[in-house]
Enzyme design. Structure first.
Site, PDB file in Angstrom:
ATOM      1  N   GLU A  86      -5.619  -4.796  10.830  1.00 58.65           N
ATOM      2  CA  GLU A  86      -4.615  -3.748  10.997  1.00 58.65           C
ATOM      3  C   GLU A  86      -4.914  -2.951  12.263  1.00 58.65           C
ATOM      4  O   GLU A  86      -5.698  -1.975  12.216  1.00 58.65           O
ATOM      5  CB  GLU A  86      -4.640  -2.794   9.801  1.00 58.65           C
ATOM      6  CG  GLU A  86      -4.327  -3.456   8.483  1.00 58.65           C
ATOM      7  CD  GLU A  86      -3.744  -2.455   7.496  1.00 58.65           C
ATOM      8  OE1 GLU A  86      -2.611  -2.658   7.073  1.00 58.65           O
ATOM      9  OE2 GLU A  86      -4.406  -1.457   7.188  1.00 58.65           O
ATOM     10  N   GLY A 111       2.168   2.474  10.754  1.00 54.20           N
ATOM     11  CA  GLY A 111       3.107   3.584  10.574  1.00 54.20           C
ATOM     12  C   GLY A 111       3.801   4.021  11.856  1.00 54.20           C
ATOM     13  O   GLY A 111       4.412   5.091  11.893  1.00 54.20           O
ATOM     14  N   ASN A 135       0.862  -1.189   0.000  1.00 50.74           N
ATOM     15  CA  ASN A 135       0.000   0.000   0.000  1.00 50.74           C
ATOM     16  C   ASN A 135       0.894   1.233   0.000  1.00 50.74           C
ATOM     17  O   ASN A 135       1.477   1.587   1.027  1.00 50.74           O
ATOM     18  CB  ASN A 135      -0.891  -0.011   1.256  1.00 50.74           C
ATOM     19  CG  ASN A 135      -1.732   1.255   1.370  1.00 50.74           C
ATOM     20  OD1 ASN A 135      -1.868   1.997   0.401  1.00 50.74           O
ATOM     21  ND2 ASN A 135      -2.285   1.500   2.545  1.00 50.74           N
ATOM     22  N   TRP A 136       0.988   1.858  -1.164  1.00 52.25           N
ATOM     23  CA  TRP A 136       1.882   3.027  -1.284  1.00 52.25           C
ATOM     24  C   TRP A 136       1.254   4.303  -0.725  1.00 52.25           C
ATOM     25  O   TRP A 136       1.909   5.345  -0.675  1.00 52.25           O
ATOM     26  CB  TRP A 136       2.253   3.260  -2.751  1.00 52.25           C
ATOM     27  CG  TRP A 136       3.210   2.237  -3.297  1.00 52.25           C
ATOM     28  CD1 TRP A 136       3.832   1.223  -2.608  1.00 52.25           C
ATOM     29  CD2 TRP A 136       3.671   2.142  -4.654  1.00 52.25           C
ATOM     30  NE1 TRP A 136       4.646   0.498  -3.450  1.00 52.25           N
ATOM     31  CE2 TRP A 136       4.565   1.049  -4.714  1.00 52.25           C
ATOM     32  CE3 TRP A 136       3.418   2.854  -5.821  1.00 52.25           C
ATOM     33  CZ2 TRP A 136       5.206   0.662  -5.894  1.00 52.25           C
ATOM     34  CZ3 TRP A 136       4.052   2.487  -7.000  1.00 52.25           C
ATOM     35  CH2 TRP A 136       4.941   1.398  -7.031  1.00 52.25           C
ATOM     36  N   LYS A 137      -0.016   4.244  -0.381  1.00 45.77           N
ATOM     37  CA  LYS A 137      -0.729   5.432   0.107  1.00 45.77           C
ATOM     38  C   LYS A 137      -0.543   6.590  -0.893  1.00 45.77           C
ATOM     39  O   LYS A 137      -0.498   6.352  -2.091  1.00 45.77           O
ATOM     40  CB  LYS A 137      -0.258   5.812   1.515  1.00 45.77           C
ATOM     41  CG  LYS A 137      -0.223   4.599   2.450  1.00 45.77           C
ATOM     42  CD  LYS A 137      -0.001   4.948   3.877  1.00 45.77           C
ATOM     43  CE  LYS A 137       0.197   3.670   4.680  1.00 45.77           C
ATOM     44  NZ  LYS A 137      -0.001   3.835   6.099  1.00 45.77           N
ATOM     45  N   HIS A 152      -9.592   1.170   4.719  1.00 46.54           N
ATOM     46  CA  HIS A 152      -8.321   1.414   5.419  1.00 46.54           C
ATOM     47  C   HIS A 152      -8.585   2.408   6.544  1.00 46.54           C
ATOM     48  O   HIS A 152      -9.398   3.331   6.394  1.00 46.54           O
ATOM     49  CB  HIS A 152      -7.280   1.959   4.433  1.00 46.54           C
ATOM     50  CG  HIS A 152      -5.899   1.968   5.017  1.00 46.54           C
ATOM     51  ND1 HIS A 152      -5.486   2.935   5.898  1.00 46.54           N
ATOM     52  CD2 HIS A 152      -4.862   1.111   4.879  1.00 46.54           C
ATOM     53  CE1 HIS A 152      -4.229   2.679   6.262  1.00 46.54           C
ATOM     54  NE2 HIS A 152      -3.827   1.578   5.656  1.00 46.54           N
ATOM     55  N   SER A 193       3.206  -1.900  10.501  1.00 42.69           N
ATOM     56  CA  SER A 193       4.662  -1.856  10.653  1.00 42.69           C
ATOM     57  C   SER A 193       5.346  -3.180  10.307  1.00 42.69           C
ATOM     58  O   SER A 193       6.330  -3.562  10.941  1.00 42.69           O
ATOM     59  CB  SER A 193       5.037  -1.404  12.070  1.00 42.69           C
ATOM     60  OG  SER A 193       4.540  -0.099  12.306  1.00 42.69           O
ATOM     61  N   GLY A 206       2.683  -1.057   4.359  1.00 48.63           N
ATOM     62  CA  GLY A 206       2.692   0.352   3.986  1.00 48.63           C
ATOM     63  C   GLY A 206       4.115   0.830   3.720  1.00 48.63           C
ATOM     64  O   GLY A 206       4.705   0.561   2.670  1.00 48.63           O
ATOM     65  N   GLY A 207       4.682   1.528   4.694  1.00 43.99           N
ATOM     66  CA  GLY A 207       5.986   2.180   4.541  1.00 43.99           C
ATOM     67  C   GLY A 207       7.057   1.318   3.893  1.00 43.99           C
ATOM     68  O   GLY A 207       7.735   1.747   2.950  1.00 43.99           O
ATOM     69  N   GLU A 239      -7.045   4.884   7.554  1.00 43.65           N
ATOM     70  CA  GLU A 239      -6.856   6.298   7.186  1.00 43.65           C
ATOM     71  C   GLU A 239      -8.097   6.836   6.480  1.00 43.65           C
ATOM     72  O   GLU A 239      -8.440   8.010   6.622  1.00 43.65           O
ATOM     73  CB  GLU A 239      -5.591   6.445   6.321  1.00 43.65           C
ATOM     74  CG  GLU A 239      -4.331   6.268   7.176  1.00 43.65           C
ATOM     75  CD  GLU A 239      -3.128   5.721   6.430  1.00 43.65           C
ATOM     76  OE1 GLU A 239      -3.096   5.753   5.192  1.00 43.65           O
ATOM     77  OE2 GLU A 239      -2.201   5.230   7.122  1.00 43.65           O
TER      78      GLU A 239
HETATM   79  C1  PEP Z   1      -0.907   0.245   5.952  1.00 44.11           C
HETATM   80  O1  PEP Z   1      -0.867   1.333   5.394  1.00 44.11           O
HETATM   81  O2  PEP Z   1      -1.867  -0.506   5.739  1.00 44.11           O
HETATM   82  C2  PEP Z   1       0.168  -0.117   6.871  1.00 44.11           C
HETATM   83  C3  PEP Z   1       0.075  -1.241   7.513  1.00 44.11           C
HETATM   84  O3  PEP Z   1       1.207   0.784   6.997  1.00 44.11           O
HETATM   85  P1  PEP Z   1       2.636   0.489   7.696  1.00 44.11           P
HETATM   86  O4  PEP Z   1       3.139  -0.830   7.153  1.00 44.11           O
HETATM   87  O5  PEP Z   1       3.480   1.625   7.319  1.00 44.11           O
HETATM   88  O6  PEP Z   1       2.381   0.384   9.170  1.00 44.11           O
END
Ligand code: PEP
Length: 246
Positions: A161, A167, A7-9, A93, A206, A227-228, A95
């Site tokens: 999640e 994040g 997930n590049w957001k 998600h 994470s 994500g990151g 966010e």
């Molecule tokens: C996400 O955006 O779904 C996520 C899990 O982000 P991260 O891996 O950065 O915690």
């Protein structure tokens, strides 16, 4: 089946995304039982799809509207997502829930709309830290999953999640992940019958190359929504390899 989803957001410009695709593709060998998907910002969907086509990597959108078309400025329909080459769409998600007011009511419509356009919905669920501390984790998850009641007529993936782990660099521990995934599996069986036994349940929060192996060894974990760490092509390739070797 194992699943690894990036997930590049709202990150990466075209040249960076393009470099990602070249480097990742050079370091990736598809394996039948491991599904790999990349969810770029919608403006990059067609480009990424075109670059990765035929390489065993699919693309997902990060969101989609439930209406088929019309006066919804700034939105993208499920038909358009499908048209851009996607096979799935991330829905709910945290966010989107927290910053854009997405409700379970809206998500029920989005899941149905995705399925009717032959898109795989990846439904994200999870509790805040306050909810966990108040021991409301299971009731929150149960409510969020209830959007599947009566709407799910096709394949679906779920991502657990915990919001406090997204994040933040803080992952849920093995026991927390196991308890949540076990609960989700039981709920999916109640909601979907036998089909609920085979819905992949991904963990997100994470995840990185160094912790993915141990997360994947937790029972009922089918993969990860990353994500990151997913924007580094070599780290993401390593995570995919971990899933392939698990
Ligand atoms: C996400 O955006 O779904 C996520 C899990 O982000 P991260 O891996 O950065 O915690």
């Amino acid at each position: 089946m194992r699943c690894v989803v990036a997930n590049w957001k709202m990150n990466l410009l075209f040249p960076e995304a393009s470099n990602f695709c070249s480097t990742f593709a050079e370091n990736y060998n598809p394996v039948e039982d491991v599904r790999v998907a990349i969810a770029p910002p919608s403006i990059l969907l067609w480009t990424i799809h075109s670059q990765l086509r035929g390489r065993g990597i699919t693309t997902f959108a990060q969101n989609g509207h439930f209406e088929p078309k019309g006066a919804f400025t700034g939105e993208v329909s499920m038909a358009q997502i499908r048209d851009a080459g996607c096979s799935g769409v991330i829905l709910g998600h945290s966010e989107r829930r927290q910053q854009f007011g997405e409700t379970d009511e809206v998500l029920a419509k989005k899941v149905a709309a995705a399925q009717s356009h032959k898109l795989l919905p990846l439904l994200c669920i999870g509790e805040t830290l306050v909810e966990r501390e108040r021991e409301q984790t299971f009731s929150v998850i149960k409510t969020q999953l209830s959007v599947l009641k009566g709407v799910s007529s096709g394949p679906i993936w779920v991502a657990y999640e915990p919001i406090w782990a997204i994040g933040t660099g803080r992952t849920a521990d093995g026991r927390q992940i196991h308890e949540a995934h076990h609960f989700i599996r039981e709920e999916l069986r109640v909601l979907l019958g036998e089909a609920g036994s085979s819905v992949p349940i991904l963990y997100g929060g994470s995840v990185k190359a160094s912790n993915f192996g141990s997360i994947l060894s937790v029972p009922q974990v089918s993969g990860a929504l990353v994500g990151g760490a997913s924007m580094d092509p070599l780290a993401f390739a390593e995570m995919v390899k971990t899933a392939q070797e698990a």
